[in-house]
Design a protein around this motif. Structure first.
Motif, PDB file in Angstrom:
ATOM      1  N   ILE A  16      16.984 -11.329  -6.149  1.00  0.00           N
ATOM      2  CA  ILE A  16      17.435  -9.945  -6.300  1.00  0.00           C
ATOM      3  C   ILE A  16      16.243  -9.000  -6.287  1.00  0.00           C
ATOM      4  N   LEU A  17      15.114  -9.441  -6.826  1.00  0.00           N
ATOM      5  CA  LEU A  17      13.938  -8.573  -6.947  1.00  0.00           C
ATOM      6  C   LEU A  17      13.080  -8.525  -5.694  1.00  0.00           C
ATOM      7  N   ASP A  18      13.233  -9.493  -4.787  1.00  0.00           N
ATOM      8  CA  ASP A  18      12.437  -9.487  -3.564  1.00  0.00           C
ATOM      9  C   ASP A  18      12.661  -8.173  -2.820  1.00  0.00           C
ATOM     10  N   GLY A  19      11.578  -7.486  -2.514  1.00  0.00           N
ATOM     11  CA  GLY A  19      11.663  -6.211  -1.813  1.00  0.00           C
ATOM     12  C   GLY A  19      11.721  -5.001  -2.722  1.00  0.00           C
ATOM     13  N   ALA A  20      11.788  -5.228  -4.043  1.00  0.00           N
ATOM     14  CA  ALA A  20      11.848  -4.104  -4.980  1.00  0.00           C
ATOM     15  C   ALA A  20      10.506  -3.379  -5.004  1.00  0.00           C
ATOM     16  N   PRO A  21      10.520  -2.060  -5.096  1.00  0.00           N
ATOM     17  CA  PRO A  21       9.260  -1.317  -5.176  1.00  0.00           C
ATOM     18  C   PRO A  21       8.582  -1.547  -6.526  1.00  0.00           C
ATOM     19  N   LEU A  22       7.256  -1.502  -6.528  1.00  0.00           N
ATOM     20  CA  LEU A  22       6.455  -1.608  -7.749  1.00  0.00           C
ATOM     21  C   LEU A  22       5.800  -0.257  -7.978  1.00  0.00           C
ATOM     22  N   PHE A  23       6.054   0.315  -9.156  1.00  0.00           N
ATOM     23  CA  PHE A  23       5.516   1.627  -9.498  1.00  0.00           C
ATOM     24  C   PHE A  23       4.434   1.497 -10.554  1.00  0.00           C
ATOM     25  N   GLY A  24       3.385   2.319 -10.420  1.00  0.00           N
ATOM     26  CA  GLY A  24       2.300   2.356 -11.389  1.00  0.00           C
ATOM     27  C   GLY A  24       2.371   3.620 -12.220  1.00  0.00           C
ATOM     28  N   SER A  25       1.245   3.979 -12.812  1.00  0.00           N
ATOM     29  CA  SER A  25       1.205   5.173 -13.649  1.00  0.00           C
ATOM     30  C   SER A  25       1.524   6.411 -12.814  1.00  0.00           C
ATOM     31  N   GLY A  26       2.104   7.391 -13.456  1.00  0.00           N
ATOM     32  CA  GLY A  26       2.471   8.609 -12.760  1.00  0.00           C
ATOM     33  C   GLY A  26       3.645   8.423 -11.822  1.00  0.00           C
ATOM     34  N   ASP A  27       4.362   7.304 -11.966  1.00  0.00           N
ATOM     35  CA  ASP A  27       5.531   7.004 -11.144  1.00  0.00           C
ATOM     36  C   ASP A  27       5.179   6.938  -9.660  1.00  0.00           C
ATOM     37  N   THR A  28       3.956   6.471  -9.377  1.00  0.00           N
ATOM     38  CA  THR A  28       3.479   6.331  -8.006  1.00  0.00           C
ATOM     39  C   THR A  28       3.766   4.921  -7.516  1.00  0.00           C
ATOM     40  N   ARG A  29       4.312   4.811  -6.320  1.00  0.00           N
ATOM     41  CA  ARG A  29       4.581   3.487  -5.747  1.00  0.00           C
ATOM     42  C   ARG A  29       3.254   2.838  -5.369  1.00  0.00           C
ATOM     43  N   VAL A  30       3.006   1.620  -5.906  1.00  0.00           N
ATOM     44  CA  VAL A  30       1.744   0.932  -5.652  1.00  0.00           C
ATOM     45  C   VAL A  30       1.919  -0.331  -4.823  1.00  0.00           C
ATOM     46  N   GLY A  31       3.149  -0.763  -4.610  1.00  0.00           N
ATOM     47  CA  GLY A  31       3.365  -1.972  -3.838  1.00  0.00           C
ATOM     48  C   GLY A  31       4.830  -2.360  -3.787  1.00  0.00           C
ATOM     49  N   THR A  32       5.064  -3.569  -3.266  1.00  0.00           N
ATOM     50  CA  THR A  32       6.407  -4.108  -3.115  1.00  0.00           C
ATOM     51  C   THR A  32       6.421  -5.550  -3.606  1.00  0.00           C
TER      52      THR A  32
END
Length: 97
Positions: A16-32
């Motif tokens: 289910i999580l494969d492909g989910a966006p990864l967010f860092g500080s400041g709600d910035t997308r940092v990866g997948t």
């Protein structure tokens, strides 16, 4: 709970999580999230960062304690980390077997 708030969901599985966006500080997308290996304390999260169509991307292994998985009330999946992009890039590189 407001639509933009998230809650912990222990039933979120790897597929289910494969492909989910990864967010860092400041709600910035940092990866997948590319893959999840294992479960519980031994879980490893494979994260892809940067690149275009797989060219120039960095793929690393991140241990479970650095990532929090949640599901928003609207059903969307979310992964967050307190690690910076620089810190993520120093994680163990992922080598496909």
């Amino acid at each position: 709970m407001a639509e933009n708030e998230t809650k912990q969901r222990p039933d979120l599985g790897g597929a289910i999580l494969d492909g989910a966006p990864l967010f860092g500080s400041g709600d910035t997308r940092v990866g997948t999230i590319v893959q999840i290996h294992g479960a519980g304390p031994s879980m490893q999260v494979i994260v892809s960062m940067g690149g275009i169509l797989g060219i120039g991307e960095t793929v690393v292994v991140v241990t479970h304690e650095h990532i929090k998985f949640t599901r928003a009330d609207d059903g969307s999946l979310r992964a967050t980390t307190t690690l910076s992009v620089g810190e993520l890039k120093t994680m163990t590189p992922h080598s496909p077997e």
